[in-house]
Enzyme design. Structure first.
Site: not given
Length: 389
Positions: A84, A216, A338
């Site tokens: 990430c 998601i 994200h």
């Protein structure tokens, strides 16, 4: 060599994307327009992406940059991966290029296509950022399981009340409602949905419930960076920090220092030291909140409270949109979305908008200095930036 941010762009995180290339192209060309920079001015490009091969069967994303404009047909371009924190690693590489004097203008773009597969398949792909075969084994959703373990550790060391996690979720979702690019901008939040009602807010893993978790997301974000030699002043990346801890979560939790994640604390100190500022000089923070416990655990590490007392910043309203030090006015990962490879770039783009007074409905009044915190894996890779004007 001073590194300036000249402008940036973010795609709409509420939309399903058709391809990685479409996302990359929209963000890259949008950033050029926002920065008022010509394609031929860009001398190097860096792409942040975690899992293009897994979600799309696609690697070699630098070649997609070279396909976008004839001026980029031979541009040096490369891709960076750190779960990430992939976007932040692309930013670090671009900064190094500019600071070394190799180039004067860099394009940085982060991207992820994740909604083209089902939730469990996506969870499995994202689980590749944990240590395969050694942790989260058998977990249907690896990351909720690992961050629930972090929540348990926080509780064991300092105590943890769900009401504080619920308040983080509530703040970030409320902020997202102001953001026209946020994934959750049109969602409904029934009364009591952030609490411990098993119907409204069902348990996902351990202490973590539905609204404690990010979702998601497809999306991309891009920035144009330039050295001072380019002669176009903009907000300055005044400080940065980058630290990496051992891969296994249990190895990280084995330490018994004052801070749960000493390397996260050190990355914050590194950024403050390089920028010549302290937490009291910040006007706004864009914080990694893949789960509410992520933000909770990071508040004390950034210096908002003493170690183990993150709850104080929540109860005292410090992190509220109209508080002394707003956190995630964009909505953060939980509210804004994200797309993992894009998040680090998106954070710095939102910081840029804050310090230039162009954040619209999410603007923190008078913001001049912003900090971003981006985390990859179970707090394995940590990256921080301080942006000032």
């Amino acid at each position: 060599m001073t590194v300036h941010v000249l402008g940036g762009y973010q795609t709409d995180f509420a939309l399903r994307a058709s391809s990685l290339y479409d996302l990359l192209r929209e963000a890259s060309l949008g950033a050029l327009e926002a920065a008022a920079v010509r394609a031929q001015d860009v001398q190097v490009a860096h792409v942040g992406n975690m899992a293009g091969e897994l979600f799309s069967g696609q690697a070699q994303l630098g070649g997609m940059i070279a396909a976008m404009d004839p001026a980029w047909s031979m541009v040096p371009a490369s891709r960076h991966e750190a779960a990430c924190a992939s976007g932040s690693m692309a930013l670090m590489a671009a900064m190094a290029d500019l600071e070394a004097g190799r180039y004067d203008v860099a394009l940085v773009v982060g991207v992820e296509l994740m909604r083209n597969v089902g939730a469990k398949e996506a969870a499995g792909h994202l689980g590749s950022a944990a240590w395969a075969g050694r942790e989260a084994v058998g977990a249907a959703y690896p990351w909720p399981a690992l961050f629930a373990r972090i929540a348990d550790e926080v509780d064991a060391r300092h105590g943890l009340r769900h009401e504080h996690l619920a308040r983080i979720a509530e703040i970030n979702h409320a902020n997202a409602l102001r953001n026209p690019l946020a994934q959750a901008r049109s969602w409904d939040f029934p009364q009591g949905c952030f609490g411990e009602d098993d119907t409204l807010n069902p348990v996902v893993a351990g202490r973590l419930r539905k609204y404690d978790c990010g979702r998601i997301t497809d999306g991309a974000a891009a920035l144009v960076l330039a050295s001072s030699r380019f002669g176009r002043p903009g907000p300055v990346i005044a400080g940065w920090g980058h630290r990496t801890a051992p891969m296994l979560l249990e190895d990280k939790l084995a330490t018994r220092e004052a801070y749960l994640f000493p390397h996260l604390r050190q990355a914050a100190v590194d950024a403050y030291t390089r920028a010549g500022v302290g937490v009291g000089d910040l006007d706004v923070i864009e914080m990694h909140d893949c789960f509410t416990i992520t933000e909770y655990a990071a508040l004390d590490h950034l210096g908002l409270t003493p170690p183990g007392e993150s709850w104080r910043a929540i109860e005292e309203g410090v992190i509220d949109f109209d508080g002394p030090l707003p956190v995630n006015p964009s909505g953060g990962l939980i509210g804004l979305g994200h797309p993992v490879g894009a998040t680090g770039v998106r954070m710095l783009n939102d910081a840029y908008k804050q310090v230039t007074g162009t954040a619209g409905a999410t603007q923190v009044e008078g913001a001049r200095t912003a900090l971003t915190l981006n985390i990859g894996g179970s707090c394995t890779t940590v990256a921080t930036f301080v942006l000032t004007r």
